[in-house]
Scaffold this motif. Sequence first.
Motif, PDB file in Angstrom:
ATOM      1  N   GLY A 215       0.823  -1.203   0.000  1.00 35.88           N
ATOM      2  CA  GLY A 215       0.000   0.000   0.000  1.00 35.88           C
ATOM      3  C   GLY A 215       0.852   1.246   0.000  1.00 35.88           C
ATOM      4  N   ARG A 216       0.244   2.380   0.279  1.00 36.76           N
ATOM      5  CA  ARG A 216       0.973   3.652   0.316  1.00 36.76           C
ATOM      6  C   ARG A 216       1.752   3.761   1.625  1.00 36.76           C
ATOM      7  NH1 ARG A 216       1.730   8.126  -2.325  1.00 36.76           N
ATOM      8  NH2 ARG A 216       0.384   7.351  -4.006  1.00 36.76           N
ATOM      9  N   ILE A 217       3.021   4.063   1.485  1.00 33.75           N
ATOM     10  CA  ILE A 217       3.907   4.145   2.642  1.00 33.75           C
ATOM     11  C   ILE A 217       3.918   5.575   3.177  1.00 33.75           C
ATOM     12  CG2 ILE A 217       6.257   3.747   3.464  1.00 33.75           C
ATOM     13  CD1 ILE A 217       4.723   1.229   2.544  1.00 33.75           C
ATOM     14  N   ASP A 218       3.786   5.703   4.486  1.00 34.07           N
ATOM     15  CA  ASP A 218       3.820   7.004   5.139  1.00 34.07           C
ATOM     16  C   ASP A 218       5.137   7.711   4.813  1.00 34.07           C
ATOM     17  OD1 ASP A 218       4.187   9.097   7.065  1.00 34.07           O
ATOM     18  OD2 ASP A 218       2.713   8.132   8.356  1.00 34.07           O
ATOM     19  N   PRO A 219       5.079   8.984   4.378  1.00 38.84           N
ATOM     20  CA  PRO A 219       6.330   9.700   4.049  1.00 38.84           C
ATOM     21  C   PRO A 219       7.284   9.825   5.237  1.00 38.84           C
ATOM     22  CG  PRO A 219       4.434  11.198   4.078  1.00 38.84           C
ATOM     23  CD  PRO A 219       3.893   9.810   4.139  1.00 38.84           C
ATOM     24  N   HIS A 220       6.756   9.663   6.459  1.00 39.92           N
ATOM     25  CA  HIS A 220       7.601   9.726   7.655  1.00 39.92           C
ATOM     26  C   HIS A 220       7.929   8.332   8.189  1.00 39.92           C
ATOM     27  CE1 HIS A 220       6.981  14.024   7.714  1.00 39.92           C
ATOM     28  NE2 HIS A 220       5.667  13.849   7.721  1.00 39.92           N
ATOM     29  N   HIS A 221       7.795   7.334   7.343  1.00 42.57           N
ATOM     30  CA  HIS A 221       8.109   5.960   7.761  1.00 42.57           C
ATOM     31  C   HIS A 221       9.550   5.897   8.249  1.00 42.57           C
ATOM     32  CE1 HIS A 221       8.848   1.620   7.570  1.00 42.57           C
ATOM     33  NE2 HIS A 221       7.536   1.451   7.507  1.00 42.57           N
ATOM     34  N   PRO A 222       9.814   5.226   9.375  1.00 42.82           N
ATOM     35  CA  PRO A 222      11.187   5.152   9.898  1.00 42.82           C
ATOM     36  C   PRO A 222      12.164   4.577   8.885  1.00 42.82           C
ATOM     37  CG  PRO A 222       9.605   4.306  11.492  1.00 42.82           C
ATOM     38  CD  PRO A 222       8.845   4.495  10.216  1.00 42.82           C
ATOM     39  N   LYS A 223      13.413   5.024   9.004  1.00 44.17           N
ATOM     40  CA  LYS A 223      14.467   4.589   8.090  1.00 44.17           C
ATOM     41  C   LYS A 223      15.682   4.093   8.877  1.00 44.17           C
ATOM     42  CE  LYS A 223      13.239   7.963   4.506  1.00 44.17           C
ATOM     43  NZ  LYS A 223      13.722   9.127   3.714  1.00 44.17           N
ATOM     44  N   VAL A 224      16.496   3.325   8.193  1.00 45.92           N
ATOM     45  CA  VAL A 224      17.827   2.979   8.701  1.00 45.92           C
ATOM     46  C   VAL A 224      18.761   4.048   8.152  1.00 45.92           C
ATOM     47  CG1 VAL A 224      19.648   1.245   8.764  1.00 45.92           C
ATOM     48  CG2 VAL A 224      17.244   0.529   8.691  1.00 45.92           C
TER      49      VAL A 224
END
Length: 463
Positions: free
Chosen positions: A80-89
Amino acid sequence: MIEGFVQFASHMSWRPTYRSSKFRNVYGKVANREHCFEGIPITKNVHDNHFCAVNSKFLAIVTESAGGGSFIVIPVAQAGRIDPHHPKVCGHQGNVLDIKWNPFHENIIASCSEDSSVRIWEIPDSGLRRNMTEAILELYGHSRRVGLIEWHPTSSGILFSAGYDYKILIWNLEIGEPVKMIDCHSDVILCMSFNTEGSLLATSCKDKKLRVIEPRTGQVLQEANCKNHKVNRVVFLGNMKRLLTTGVSRWNTRQIALWDQGDGNIRYYEVTTEKPYLQYLMEFRSPAPQKGLGVMPKHGLDVGACEVFRFYKLVTLKGLIEPISMIVPRRSETYQEDIYPMTPGTEPSLSAEEWLSGINRGPVLMSLKEGYSRPSKLVFKAPVKEKKSVVVNGIDLLENVPPRTENELLRMFFRQQDELRRLKDELAQKDIKIRQLELELNNLRNSPNINNNNNNNNDEDSM
């Protein structure tokens, strides 16, 4: 072996020659929109890599990031659509150039970067809840950026990294150190590939040479000049003693290729043990060019749907990750054993020390008939060690290593400025102390007591 192969590849035709095959009618099926991943800021880096890695639990994609390199990790079931603030490494100080999942620990992923480091990360079972900045292991040994990493196919804890210093380092992650260095390339290494048991390493290089190397000694067993070809990728064909390369000719025409990043097509072949060895089957066509492709391991496929491959296609302009399944059309609902031979599983067959000691052993195979059941979770133990030097083959790899990023250069500059300021302060304090001592000495010389004593001494001498 290699020279014969290159000649064979240069004469390969794109036109299909039909023969009987169980994969004859395989077709590509694009996932429905709800099963795609949208809104991902896929990296625009022009480094020649796929920027994507997938296993049965997670999908990882290198992303655009300010102030360093980063990649995003998404559970494969969370489409689905990923939140633009999704956590990152996001612990690297430079752009991330390659990422690879550990084949035996599905929560462990390795990354390499323009900051000259290789890092090992452990992703929680539930995915990321916040940005991850601390790696469980940071590996330094290359003097320039690191463009490629590959896990050993049968040994736990062995990782290969190729840098723009033209060197390949072999890391034993059980001790957190490089244990071997392969130094036989004269230019940037473009691709690395192992044979099934991991006893041989094939490389393609910007110096237009194709090499087969014994990795534990670094000895080049075979070498072929590809002056009329640009070989971008090389791969061992399973247990067969043959290599497959992809690239372009001197006239910029595509040679044998499974897919090409200049278009959105995927061409598929059947590899056989008899001539002509490689049989063109069909082609999946798509108008959207791909940035890269992640390939799902065999144990992550949908056996019930007769899925034999699943690619995760990165479409940069749309910020889209599009799963594409390769399906063999079968009407029977029973397990199709002929298209699912025994496949490498998720258990290592060797420890790092066993492989380094010279032992070779094929992968631990598994059947997909009963479906994939996840083995008991193996614990990845990262060594707790801080080293100020990395010595391999009698060479300290970290000696006189230049700054790896602009930020590191600035930090080094400010550290040197602070050190210079400290030394100046110490020198100023010493100057003040010296002046104080000189004044005290002058005061003592001009003291009346000293003068009287001197006069008394003179009188006694005259008597």
